[in-house]
Design a protein around this motif. Structure first.
Motif, PDB file in Angstrom:
ATOM      1  N   GLU A 189      46.009  29.218 -83.553  1.00 16.04           N
ATOM      2  CA  GLU A 189      44.720  28.679 -83.977  1.00 16.04           C
ATOM      3  C   GLU A 189      43.895  28.263 -82.767  1.00 16.04           C
ATOM      4  OE1 GLU A 189      45.120  25.537 -86.830  1.00 16.04           O
ATOM      5  OE2 GLU A 189      46.464  26.726 -88.082  1.00 16.04           O
ATOM      6  N   LEU A 190      44.538  27.611 -81.818  1.00 14.83           N
ATOM      7  CA  LEU A 190      43.833  27.173 -80.609  1.00 14.83           C
ATOM      8  C   LEU A 190      43.279  28.368 -79.842  1.00 14.83           C
ATOM      9  CD1 LEU A 190      43.012  24.957 -78.594  1.00 14.83           C
ATOM     10  CD2 LEU A 190      45.255  25.268 -77.522  1.00 14.83           C
ATOM     11  N   ASP A 191      44.063  29.422 -79.706  1.00  7.48           N
ATOM     12  CA  ASP A 191      43.595  30.617 -79.001  1.00  7.48           C
ATOM     13  C   ASP A 191      42.363  31.202 -79.689  1.00  7.48           C
ATOM     14  OD1 ASP A 191      45.649  30.296 -77.195  1.00  7.48           O
ATOM     15  OD2 ASP A 191      46.950  31.824 -78.114  1.00  7.48           O
ATOM     16  N   GLY A 192      42.403  31.247 -81.029  1.00  5.08           N
ATOM     17  CA  GLY A 192      41.261  31.763 -81.778  1.00  5.08           C
ATOM     18  C   GLY A 192      40.022  30.910 -81.583  1.00  5.08           C
ATOM     19  N   VAL A 193      40.189  29.598 -81.629  1.00  5.44           N
ATOM     20  CA  VAL A 193      39.061  28.691 -81.452  1.00  5.44           C
ATOM     21  C   VAL A 193      38.498  28.809 -80.044  1.00  5.44           C
ATOM     22  CG1 VAL A 193      38.443  26.244 -81.305  1.00  5.44           C
ATOM     23  CG2 VAL A 193      39.768  27.070 -83.248  1.00  5.44           C
ATOM     24  N   LEU A 194      39.377  28.886 -79.046  1.00  2.00           N
ATOM     25  CA  LEU A 194      38.894  29.012 -77.667  1.00  2.00           C
ATOM     26  C   LEU A 194      38.152  30.325 -77.444  1.00  2.00           C
ATOM     27  CD1 LEU A 194      41.907  27.530 -75.677  1.00  2.00           C
ATOM     28  CD2 LEU A 194      39.692  26.461 -76.136  1.00  2.00           C
ATOM     29  N   GLU A 195      38.631  31.391 -78.070  1.00  3.32           N
ATOM     30  CA  GLU A 195      37.946  32.684 -77.952  1.00  3.32           C
ATOM     31  C   GLU A 195      36.562  32.607 -78.590  1.00  3.32           C
ATOM     32  OE1 GLU A 195      38.479  37.270 -79.507  1.00  3.32           O
ATOM     33  OE2 GLU A 195      40.238  35.969 -79.395  1.00  3.32           O
TER      34      GLU A 195
END
Length: 134
Positions: free
Chosen positions: A71-77
């Motif tokens: 989820e964090l990776d998606g939000v950062l992207e």
């Protein structure tokens, strides 16, 4: 002979007493060993259960962490995409020069068109200038 017999019976009594004491000590030690063995087996049993619970908890926490990381990776992207669109980047000197040159070329072109169109007749600029003088 009586002295030897009395010494022998005294020695036999002492040996029997020592053997009986050693046997009792052996029995007590054996019982203590059995109790200690049971305690250690029980301790091992509960330790194995705790290890199993700990491994299961670790697996669950690892899965939770992996999901949260995804989820964090998606939000950062997504944030990086938004930042590219929303955060104004200053123009470089070369970009500003090129932009001004294009604007100047456009103005020169417009002036050329206006002077060519109005060269033969009363030009817009000439009419305007003549109205001022009147």
């Amino acid at each position: 002979l009586e002295v030897a017999e009395s010494d022998f019976s005294k020695l036999a009594t002492e040996v029997e007493a020592d053997e009986k004491a050693a046997e009792e000590e052996y029995v007590q030690q054996t019982k203590a060993n059995k109790v200690a063995k049971k305690e250690k087996e029980t301790s091992i049993k509960y330790t194995k259960k705790q290890i199993t619970r700990g491994e299961k908890g670790l697996t669950e926490l690892t899965d939770d962490r992996d999901a949260a990381q995804g989820e964090l990776d998606g939000v950062l992207e997504y944030l990086s995409k938004i930042n590219k669109r929303c955060i104004a980047k200053p123009e470089t000197y070369e970009q500003r020069v090129a932009k001004r040159e294009a604007e100047i070329d456009g103005l020169k072109n417009a002036l050329r068109i206006l002077t060519e169109e109005t060269a033969g007749s009363d030009s817009f600029l000439a009419v305007r200038a003549s109205r001022r003088h009147q």
